[in-house]
Design an enzyme around this catalytic site. Sequence first.
Site, PDB file in Angstrom:
ATOM      1  N   GLU A   1       0.830  -1.212   0.000  1.00 24.37           N
ATOM      2  CA  GLU A   1       0.000   0.000   0.000  1.00 24.37           C
ATOM      3  C   GLU A   1       0.867   1.266   0.000  1.00 24.37           C
ATOM      4  O   GLU A   1       0.886   2.036   0.954  1.00 24.37           O
ATOM      5  CB  GLU A   1      -0.959  -0.004   1.196  1.00 24.37           C
TER       6      GLU A   1
ATOM      7  N   GLU B   1      -6.263  -7.294  -1.412  1.00 20.78           N
ATOM      8  CA  GLU B   1      -6.800  -7.273  -0.049  1.00 20.78           C
ATOM      9  C   GLU B   1      -8.271  -6.892  -0.117  1.00 20.78           C
ATOM     10  O   GLU B   1      -8.629  -5.899  -0.749  1.00 20.78           O
ATOM     11  CB  GLU B   1      -6.081  -6.252   0.842  1.00 20.78           C
TER      12      GLU B   1
END
EC number: 3.2.1.89
Length: 350
Positions: free
Chosen positions: A152, A262
């Site tokens: 991320e 995710e």
Amino acid sequence: MIYSLLLSALPLLSSAALTYRGADISSLLIEEDAGISYKNLNGETQALEDILVNNGVNSIRQRVWVDPSDGSYDLDYNLKLAKRVQAAGMSIYLDLHLSDTWADPSDQTTPTGWSTTDIDTLTWQLYNYTLDVCNTFAENDIDIEIVSIGNEISSGLLWPLGKTSNYDNIAKLLHSGAWGVKDSNQATTPKIMIHLDNGWDWEEQEYFYKTVLATGSLLSTDFDLMGVSYYPFYSSEATLSALQTSLTNMQSNYDKSVVVVETNWPVSCPDPEYSFPSDLSSIPFSAAGQEEFLEKLAEVVEGVTDGLGIYYWEPAWVDNAALGSSCADNLMVDIDTDEVLESVTVFEDL
């Protein structure tokens, strides 16, 4: 004649469409050490990796920390987990956090002993690290399918040198990390991924890739996959429609395969901090709702050219059922009995 045609079509109708039907089970060894024994749908104790593969999961995501204080998620930990994953017949996707602890948009702390003052030193350290990780797996006869250079990283990686105040540094780091993977002794070069959060936000994705590629220090040929996180409980704007637009634009603009790496859906969410997206509001907070959500998400990913897969984040982390969200329980395991929920069977159909 019609009957024979229908029969010939059945395998096509029942075959899974996604290349990667995955789950992140990074905390498995920690949970087992805490005394948790997982049970299959028949109530029988069984290794989690076997339960998952028997229900259609074909790839496992593992987070890797560099030098954590207690050894959790370090290289040795991940070798132990990966050996089990490979023995069960699933592929391995390494999510390199490039930190000694959690790395996400709010924190990208450089590992202890790595440079925080000189970018050339840091890029060399990153190259050697990704090279060493891949070579160590190769020495243990473990194949790696995917390596993500960071986790991320919309706010950069390896702070402070890799902050978004200097995209050229970010590009140099990604280039260096990618080439450590490419130069490794893995029998087949793993696919290299860049992973950002808020996959539904095309503006965020576009700004990052446009800016980092414009530096010239990261080449389009350095990576293969664009990974995104997609959590429906952090913003009412995180609609499936917005995700579809974002993934479609990412693929068409950069000619890369896309993966949702995710995601979660709750079985219990009595007091959500944010409103759920409008096109998901009818889905119940239950095991059946998890199935419905993942089926709808799979339709979006499959509808994108080169949309390759979905990974459910930590479906069996019983000691952390909220998984960092305001929802009470996002697991595919009953937190009282440690038995998997019926929703685990959805992977067979994705």
